[in-house]
Design an enzyme around this catalytic site. Structure first.
Site, short mmCIF file in Angstrom:
data_model
loop_
_atom_site.label_atom_id
_atom_site.label_comp_id
_atom_site.label_asym_id
_atom_site.label_seq_id
_atom_site.Cartn_x
_atom_site.Cartn_y
_atom_site.Cartn_z
CG ASP A 158 -2.19 0.76 1.05
OD1 ASP A 158 -2.58 1.01 -0.10
OD2 ASP A 158 -2.81 1.12 2.08
CG HIS A 199 -5.20 2.97 -4.21
ND1 HIS A 199 -3.90 3.32 -4.01
CD2 HIS A 199 -5.61 2.32 -3.07
CE1 HIS A 199 -3.52 2.92 -2.79
NE2 HIS A 199 -4.54 2.32 -2.20
CG HIS A 212 -7.12 -2.09 -4.92
ND1 HIS A 212 -8.30 -1.49 -4.50
CD2 HIS A 212 -6.91 -3.13 -4.08
CE1 HIS A 212 -8.76 -2.16 -3.44
NE2 HIS A 212 -7.94 -3.15 -3.16
CG HIS A 268 -5.96 -2.24 0.29
ND1 HIS A 268 -6.89 -1.72 -0.57
CD2 HIS A 268 -5.04 -1.26 0.48
CE1 HIS A 268 -6.55 -0.48 -0.90
NE2 HIS A 268 -5.43 -0.18 -0.27
#
Ligand SMILES: [Zn+2]
Length: 363
Positions: free
Chosen positions: A179, A262, A265, A279
């Site tokens: 992340d 993201h 993602h 995540h």
């Protein structure tokens, strides 16, 4: 030229948690710190590690602040938030503490917002940059994502006990590195495109410097931090990486802005295949695909080697997509590139075909 001049003087900003404290055994500070915000704490304890947490947290509050321990139901849902609000109100609590993983922390943040009380966040894993943020992800009671909610302010205090972080599996720390890896690349894209951050304005320069420090820190200390975590030791590398994963990445993404990593993602999450992956593991794939979008081959190779070194996925199969069919990649690309999506914060136009082509290099 007039437009450029206007952009150059755009109103900019950054947001931060009120205070940040980190160190091995820092749970001992919890009661005294909480007492500076109130006289009675409602403490939401993560369901999964309730038995591990309840005694040390109660002990830390003993003699410092009156404390009521509440077991979290597991989801950050509207019903769980309402339950915490009611329990806190009944008890007369004037400060909320959330202890545990992301869902318990987000429930505490959202309840504190509804109660208009200060909130202290005590994360027990460093698996993402959520703890410092003014954001909570709300789920339905069946576990599906309902919506993101933006809170009026960041947590008043984030207190991290690195000795506790080392008790959790190193996979969580690695995911947090994934992340944190996205933070610099996304903030840098936003800096170049002039895209807005979580305050709907471009970030000030410190946001970008923090994002850069975040990347440099995980590159320098990531592998050693994982080794320290394996040995259940809060050594110097782990201290640096926990700070990067939680604080630097938190400020970096909220104030610097988010972009392709993201967005990709979010696209990957459309596939059932990836649901057992964390995540940050999926975000790492988003970073690699993002570097391909930019055609940055040398940086791609550097980041791919780093990911391999810190136990992060480098191929779609590593996050469960064993059969990366054209159909699946099209689903990912469509979600990643939908109108208004953060992928359009990139400084160049990004199309679905570009995303598919980038993902194909990761098969
Ligand atoms: Zn993230």
């Amino acid at each position: 030229m007039l437009v450029r001049a206007a952009e150059a003087v755009a109103t900019r900003g950054a947001r931060f948690p009120g205070r940040y404290i980190q160190g091995p055994g820092s749970i001992a500070n919890l009661g005294a710190e909480a007492a500076s915000y109130g006289s009675k704490a409602a403490i939401l304890l993560d369901n999964g590690i309730f038995d591990l947490l309840v005694e040390p947290v109660t002990e830390a509050c003993n003699g410092k602040i009156e404390a009521l321990g509440i077991r979290h139901g597991g989801e950050c849902s509207e019903s769980q938030i309402a339950a915490l609000v009611e329990a806190a109100r009944k008890s007369g609590a004037d400060v909320i503490i959330g202890a545990g993983g992301g869902k318990a922390l987000d429930t505490a943040k959202a309840a504190a917002r509804d109660l208009d009380l200060p909130v202290i966040i005590f994360p027990t894993i460093a698996a993402s940059d959520a703890p410092c943020s003014a954001l909570a992800v709300i789920y339905n009671d069946d576990g599906t994502v309902a919506y993101d909610t933006f809170l009026p302010r960041n947590p008043d205090l984030v207190l991290v006990d690195t000795a506790l972080i080392t008790q959790a599996p190193a996979r969580f720390l690695a995911a947090g590195i994934g992340d944190a890896l996205a933070t610099f690349y996304e903030a840098d894209s936003c800096r170049r495109s002039g895209a807005r951050n979580c305050m709907t304005m471009p970030g000030i320069s410190i946001a970008h410097e923090i994002a850069r420090l975040c990347r440099d820190t995980i590159f320098a200390h990531g592998a050693q931090a994982l080794a320290e975590c394996d040995a259940n030791t809060a050594g110097p590398a782990l201290e640096r990486v926990v700070e990067a994963n939680i604080l630097l990445s938190g400020i970096g993404f909220e104030s610097g802005g988010v972009a392709a990593a993201h967005a990709i993602h979010h696209g990957l999450c459309e596939l059932e295949d990836v649901h057992h992956h964390l995540h940050g593991e999926k975000v790492a794939i988003g970073v690699l695909a993002g570097l391909k979008l930019h055609g940055l081959e040398d940086e791609f190779e550097r980041v791919r080697a780093f990911c391999a070194k810190v136990r992060l996925p480098v191929r779609l199969a590593d996050i469960g997509i064993a059969d990366a069919s054209d159909e699946k990649l099209a689903i990912v690309a469509r979600r990643s590139c939908r109108p208004g999506e953060i992928i359009h914060n990139e400084p160049m136009p990004v199309t679905e075909d570009m995303v598919v082509a980038a993902l194909k290099t990761l098969i």
